[in-house]
Design a protein around this motif. Structure first.
Motif, PDB file in Angstrom:
ATOM      1  N   THR A 134       0.856  -1.334   0.115  1.00 56.78           N
ATOM      2  CA  THR A 134      -0.033   0.183   0.106  1.00 56.78           C
ATOM      3  C   THR A 134       0.734   1.180   0.087  1.00 56.78           C
ATOM      4  N   LEU A 135       1.852   1.312  -0.724  1.00 58.14           N
ATOM      5  CA  LEU A 135       2.872   2.213  -0.568  1.00 58.14           C
ATOM      6  C   LEU A 135       2.289   3.666  -1.171  1.00 58.14           C
ATOM      7  N   ALA A 136       1.494   3.643  -2.252  1.00 60.38           N
ATOM      8  CA  ALA A 136       1.041   4.939  -2.951  1.00 60.38           C
ATOM      9  C   ALA A 136       0.069   5.434  -1.995  1.00 60.38           C
ATOM     10  N   PRO A 137      -0.941   4.973  -1.291  1.00 65.46           N
ATOM     11  CA  PRO A 137      -1.804   5.432  -0.285  1.00 65.46           C
ATOM     12  C   PRO A 137      -1.152   5.964   0.842  1.00 65.46           C
ATOM     13  N   ILE A 138      -0.073   5.128   1.292  1.00 71.10           N
ATOM     14  CA  ILE A 138       1.012   5.742   2.521  1.00 71.10           C
ATOM     15  C   ILE A 138       1.353   6.939   1.940  1.00 71.10           C
ATOM     16  N   LEU A 139       2.166   7.102   0.827  1.00 72.93           N
ATOM     17  CA  LEU A 139       3.027   8.142   0.452  1.00 72.93           C
ATOM     18  C   LEU A 139       1.987   9.598   0.222  1.00 72.93           C
ATOM     19  N   GLU A 140       0.629   9.085  -0.547  1.00 72.32           N
ATOM     20  CA  GLU A 140      -0.165  10.160  -0.708  1.00 72.32           C
ATOM     21  C   GLU A 140      -0.672  10.657   0.662  1.00 72.32           C
ATOM     22  N   GLY A 141      -1.164   9.630   1.672  1.00 76.09           N
ATOM     23  CA  GLY A 141      -1.663  10.338   2.599  1.00 76.09           C
ATOM     24  C   GLY A 141      -0.414  11.014   3.660  1.00 76.09           C
ATOM     25  N   ALA A 142       0.780  10.903   3.506  1.00 76.97           N
ATOM     26  CA  ALA A 142       1.880  11.384   4.325  1.00 76.97           C
ATOM     27  C   ALA A 142       1.999  12.858   3.781  1.00 76.97           C
ATOM     28  N   LEU A 143       1.793  12.991   2.488  1.00 73.94           N
ATOM     29  CA  LEU A 143       1.932  14.261   1.670  1.00 73.94           C
ATOM     30  C   LEU A 143       0.589  15.208   1.891  1.00 73.94           C
ATOM     31  N   GLU A 144      -0.381  14.572   1.834  1.00 68.25           N
ATOM     32  CA  GLU A 144      -1.479  15.279   2.033  1.00 68.25           C
ATOM     33  C   GLU A 144      -1.570  15.894   3.604  1.00 68.25           C
ATOM     34  N   SER A 145      -1.135  14.862   4.394  1.00 68.36           N
ATOM     35  CA  SER A 145      -1.174  15.461   5.815  1.00 68.36           C
ATOM     36  C   SER A 145       0.068  16.787   5.769  1.00 68.36           C
ATOM     37  N   ALA A 146       0.878  16.383   5.097  1.00 67.93           N
ATOM     38  CA  ALA A 146       2.221  17.576   5.259  1.00 67.93           C
ATOM     39  C   ALA A 146       1.812  18.750   4.451  1.00 67.93           C
ATOM     40  N   LEU A 147       0.882  18.598   3.448  1.00 66.32           N
ATOM     41  CA  LEU A 147       0.285  19.768   2.696  1.00 66.32           C
ATOM     42  C   LEU A 147      -0.440  20.515   3.737  1.00 66.32           C
ATOM     43  N   SER A 148      -1.283  19.915   4.490  1.00 65.04           N
ATOM     44  CA  SER A 148      -2.215  20.788   5.322  1.00 65.04           C
ATOM     45  C   SER A 148      -1.579  21.252   6.438  1.00 65.04           C
ATOM     46  N   ARG A 149      -0.187  21.068   6.670  1.00 62.50           N
ATOM     47  CA  ARG A 149       0.600  21.930   7.689  1.00 62.50           C
ATOM     48  C   ARG A 149       1.578  22.651   7.007  1.00 62.50           C
ATOM     49  N   GLY A 150       1.674  22.857   5.775  1.00 65.37           N
ATOM     50  CA  GLY A 150       2.594  23.690   5.065  1.00 65.37           C
ATOM     51  C   GLY A 150       3.741  23.053   4.831  1.00 65.37           C
ATOM     52  N   VAL A 151       4.169  21.849   5.498  1.00 69.50           N
ATOM     53  CA  VAL A 151       5.518  21.139   5.332  1.00 69.50           C
ATOM     54  C   VAL A 151       5.714  20.655   3.883  1.00 69.50           C
ATOM     55  N   VAL A 152       4.543  20.709   2.974  1.00 68.80           N
ATOM     56  CA  VAL A 152       4.737  20.414   1.662  1.00 68.80           C
ATOM     57  C   VAL A 152       3.732  21.427   1.045  1.00 68.80           C
ATOM     58  N   LEU A 153       4.153  21.977  -0.089  1.00 73.30           N
ATOM     59  CA  LEU A 153       3.510  23.227  -0.781  1.00 73.30           C
ATOM     60  C   LEU A 153       2.654  22.717  -2.091  1.00 73.30           C
ATOM     61  N   ASP A 154       3.218  21.528  -2.715  1.00 70.33           N
ATOM     62  CA  ASP A 154       2.607  20.969  -3.787  1.00 70.33           C
ATOM     63  C   ASP A 154       3.338  19.786  -4.111  1.00 70.33           C
ATOM     64  N   GLY A 155       2.641  18.745  -5.089  1.00 71.14           N
ATOM     65  CA  GLY A 155       3.360  17.483  -5.481  1.00 71.14           C
ATOM     66  C   GLY A 155       2.476  16.569  -6.154  1.00 71.14           C
ATOM     67  N   VAL A 156       3.415  15.778  -6.650  1.00 66.42           N
ATOM     68  CA  VAL A 156       2.887  14.813  -7.627  1.00 66.42           C
ATOM     69  C   VAL A 156       3.359  13.678  -7.680  1.00 66.42           C
ATOM     70  N   LEU A 157       2.310  12.281  -7.440  1.00 64.74           N
ATOM     71  CA  LEU A 157       2.831  10.889  -7.583  1.00 64.74           C
ATOM     72  C   LEU A 157       3.102  10.389  -8.821  1.00 64.74           C
ATOM     73  N   ALA A 158       4.076   9.664  -9.034  1.00 62.71           N
ATOM     74  CA  ALA A 158       4.436   9.099 -10.408  1.00 62.71           C
ATOM     75  C   ALA A 158       3.362   8.021 -10.586  1.00 62.71           C
ATOM     76  N   GLN A 159       2.505   8.186 -11.785  1.00 64.54           N
ATOM     77  CA  GLN A 159       1.380   7.378 -12.160  1.00 64.54           C
ATOM     78  C   GLN A 159       1.911   5.947 -12.748  1.00 64.54           C
ATOM     79  N   ASN A 160       2.800   6.144 -13.539  1.00 63.91           N
ATOM     80  CA  ASN A 160       3.491   5.117 -14.060  1.00 63.91           C
ATOM     81  C   ASN A 160       5.051   4.916 -14.014  1.00 63.91           C
TER      82      ASN A 160
END
Lengths: 475, 475
Positions: free
Chosen positions: B295-321
């Protein structure tokens, strides 16, 4: 210098409050954990600072006084006990027990040699980090000893040995100079890796006073199983399947023979056979993860079911709760105690390549059956690392004297076989005083010569833990 | 012995087919990868066997002839290039390129020094195992060089450096004796850890001819993200959160500044900015796992979204393929090439504790802005290990001469600051010939003295790669 002179000089050098000289005070330092040796010493130094250690070594180096570093006194090989001469002083590091720093963002801790291992584990935990070294004596052994013996334990399959946890060291050299590589860097390629030499040198090259150590994510999920396997080959196969299926989350993988269950259920109150029927071999395996939610139990269950369908596993049970899990581990961890209660034993702490471990067990067992009628095998251990405690216990009804008389021939046969399997006669217990002759027998001449050259380079006066690891004079 | 005599003696010793002596044949061995040095040599030895290496070293030791071990010639520090004297012979290990053994059940491989790194990766792969060392030059660098420089690369945050992969070594000592610890044991505490000394010694203590290496489970799942962060401090925070959330599955974590995107999109065909708007800092992070389903993609997505909500991340994209993922990596991996195309550069391969890396970047950048008007910062690298390539490129429109004239003062200022941060002036590129003076400046006197003592113990005649790592004579 006679003992009286030495004491008064040391007392001036360190202060009387940092020196033990009375017989009753010295007593605990004279005998090793297994009571194999009893030495003598004029004094035990108890420095409070690195600077005192430095002054002590400079003095001893100048005056050719042997120094025996002493941690939690849990060596299995007499590594921390002075010899019978009465000339060697003991250097206890127990007062150097500060946790200097825990840095969660840097995933590191800087701790002094006298820290108890369990205290380091707890310090990491309170910063929401995990320090993985774990062994039976963790409540009393000290980090300095763990470093000096490159300690192993039950988490090696996942995290490696103590050497693998070290980022940097503070070492007092025999001449009293302090050499510090106490940084917390993950990458540093600036010259020779001196720190790896001190780890596992058993205090024969200098005195480790502090170390910077790696920390890891806190364990938040685990799954533990106790499974019966037809033979050690099946255990090795299962280990590989589990490493693959779990994303390398196997943190322990222990082999246990039937006799391990017989002995513990007989001698240790509260230990029960986890399975309904008896089998010849078992594995205790544990997956762990720092993920907040993980699927370890279904992964472990799936791998075991698949193995069951192919006969790689015969039966098994997953721990349903922490109490259940602790019961599995109590069985594993009390095997040494049950062995002790049951009678005399001959112990071999050996390691062979994991893939040939089943062959080794078969051939070594056949030798024991044919040659030691007074003994029975109690062979168990860390199969995930190829490390077996290939022990023999006095068989029920056998004469202890006759059994113990087999010791030299048994040790020779087992260790010769280990060599034939490209293995090690000391996987995690080191050399100390007990295995100096074994090292001379089994090390390559080139290797032994280079070890003596290293000893000469670091400790030309031969003051550091004399007679441990290497004989004081090359043969 | 003059060059002609030496050639004819070596020809008899090794056979004419194992010796190069003609100018055109010698040419490729005289210049280093970065063209910093040009040396001379009477001959290049190309042994086919360990026994020939042994004969060669014994001869050179007796006759005090310097020997320069040579792998894939990808050293960044001139470590494999003979000096200008014309007295040192070159020893190429490229014919010792057998993969002696791959043992999946033992999770190990035994390979010779001349094997190309990519061939070792492939050999592991064909046994359904993974060898994690990965770096830009993996198609041409050799395992012997990787060992001798303790190579790093992009997977260190998860798997460690080359030293961490070594189970055993076969080494020819300067006296020609072969010392083999070529076992595949996970645990072996029988005396000093000599093998760790040879790893990273850059051929100055002996010649590594083969190694037994650890293998790992095959990577079956991965998730890769390219994310904008407000500053390096946020990158360090995100790294910690990801290690926790993913069960320590972070295998790469790279910091990239805006200028890295500007340079690569300008100079490298096909590189595109992964995000719609420009930001000041980015991280490229990858989670990997051997689990069949993870479940790496959801884990990574979840961590980035949480970081985004706290301003730790500003923007981002996951590799789709995989194509998408390769595009992220192409951007990261072509930064050095884009730097080369863009103009002159000053490079610093430094490491600081991860937690203080943001402070270091701030202070070092301020120094550069104030003192090198002709340069602009291109600071990127393996933040997961605290390792930055803290580089400066010639600023658009600036004079190359004026820029390059800043080199000595810049190097001194950056490396002094690194020392103030308890860091390393050479994280993964070693010392070679380039950084001998830096080592003398920044190593502790005690450390340097012990390195010389080790060199003296292993190579008393000083024939092994003279002048690399340590000056031939202690100052």
């Amino acid at each position: 210098m006679d003992a009286k002179d030495l004491r008064s000089r040391l007392s001036v050098l360190l202060g009387a409050d940092c020196l033990l000289t009375e017989e009753a005070q010295l007593e605990p330092f004279l005998t090793d954990h297994r009571k194999l040796y009893r030495g003598r010493t004029p004094a035990v130094a108890l420095p409070r600072t690195v600077e005192q250690v430095s002054r002590l070594l400079a003095f001893c180096n100048e005056n050719r006084v042997g120094v025996v570093p002493h941690g939690g006194n849990t060596s299995y090989c007499g590594g921390a006990t002075p010899d019978e001469s009465g000339d060697q002083i003991v250097l206890s590091l127990r007062r150097l027990n500060r946790i200097r720093n825990v840095d969660p963002l840097n995933w590191s801790a800087v701790v002094e040699a006298g820290c108890i291992l369990a205290d380091v584990q707890r310090a990491a935990q309170s910063a929401d980090r995990f320090f993985p070294l774990s062994l039976g004596s963790e409540g009393s052994c000290q980090i300095g000893g763990n470093l000096s013996t490159n300690a192993g334990g039950t988490n090696v399959v996942r995290y490696g040995m103590m050497r693998d946890q070290v980022l940097g060291l503070e070492v007092v050299l025999p001449n009293g100079r302090v050499m510090s590589t106490l940084n917390t860097l993950r990458k540093d390629n600036t010259g020779y890796d001196l720190k790896s030499l001190f780890v596992g040198a058993e205090g024969t090259l200098g005195v480790i006073t502090a170390a910077s150590l790696k920390l890891y994510p806190t364990i938040r999920a685990s799954a533990t199983a106790f499974a019966a396997v037809p033979n050690p080959q099946a255990a090795v196969t299962l280990l590989s399947e589990l490493r693959d299926a779990s994303g390398d989350s196997v943190s322990s993988f222990e082999l246990i023979p039937r006799v391990g269950i017989d002995l513990t259920t007989k001698h240790i109150p509260g230990v029960q056979d986890p399975l309904d029927r008896p089998y010849e071999w078992y594995v205790l395996c544990e997956l762990t993860s720092s993920r907040y939610i993980d699927t370890l139990a279904p992964i472990l269950e799936g791998a075991l079911e698949s193995a069951l369908s192919r006969g790689v596993v015969l039966d098994g049970v997953l721990a349903q709760n922490e109490r259940h899990r602790e019961a599995f581990w109590k069985l594993r961890e009390t095997i040494p105690e049950a062995q002790r209660i049951d009678g005399a034993s001959l112990k071999h702490d050996i390691c062979v390549p994991i893939a040939v471990l089943p062959d080794f067990v078969e051939r070594a067992s056949a030798w024991v059956r044919a040659n030691v009628p007074e003994g029975r095998l109690v062979c168990y251990g860390h199969v995930g690392d190829g490390n077996l405690h290939f022990n023999l216990n006095q068989a029920p009804g056998a004469s202890q004297e006759a059994f113990m008389a087999r010791e030299p021939a048994t040790k020779r046969a087992i260790h010769d076989l280990v060599r034939d399997f490209c293995g090690s006669f000391s996987a995690e217990h080191g050399i100390g005083r007990l295995k100096v002759a074994e090292l001379e027998t089994y090390a390559q001449p080139e290797e032994l010569a280079m070890m003596h050259a290293v000893k000469q380079a670091f400790d030309p006066n031969g003051i550091m833990n004399p007679g441990k690891v290497l004989r004081s004079e090359p043969r």
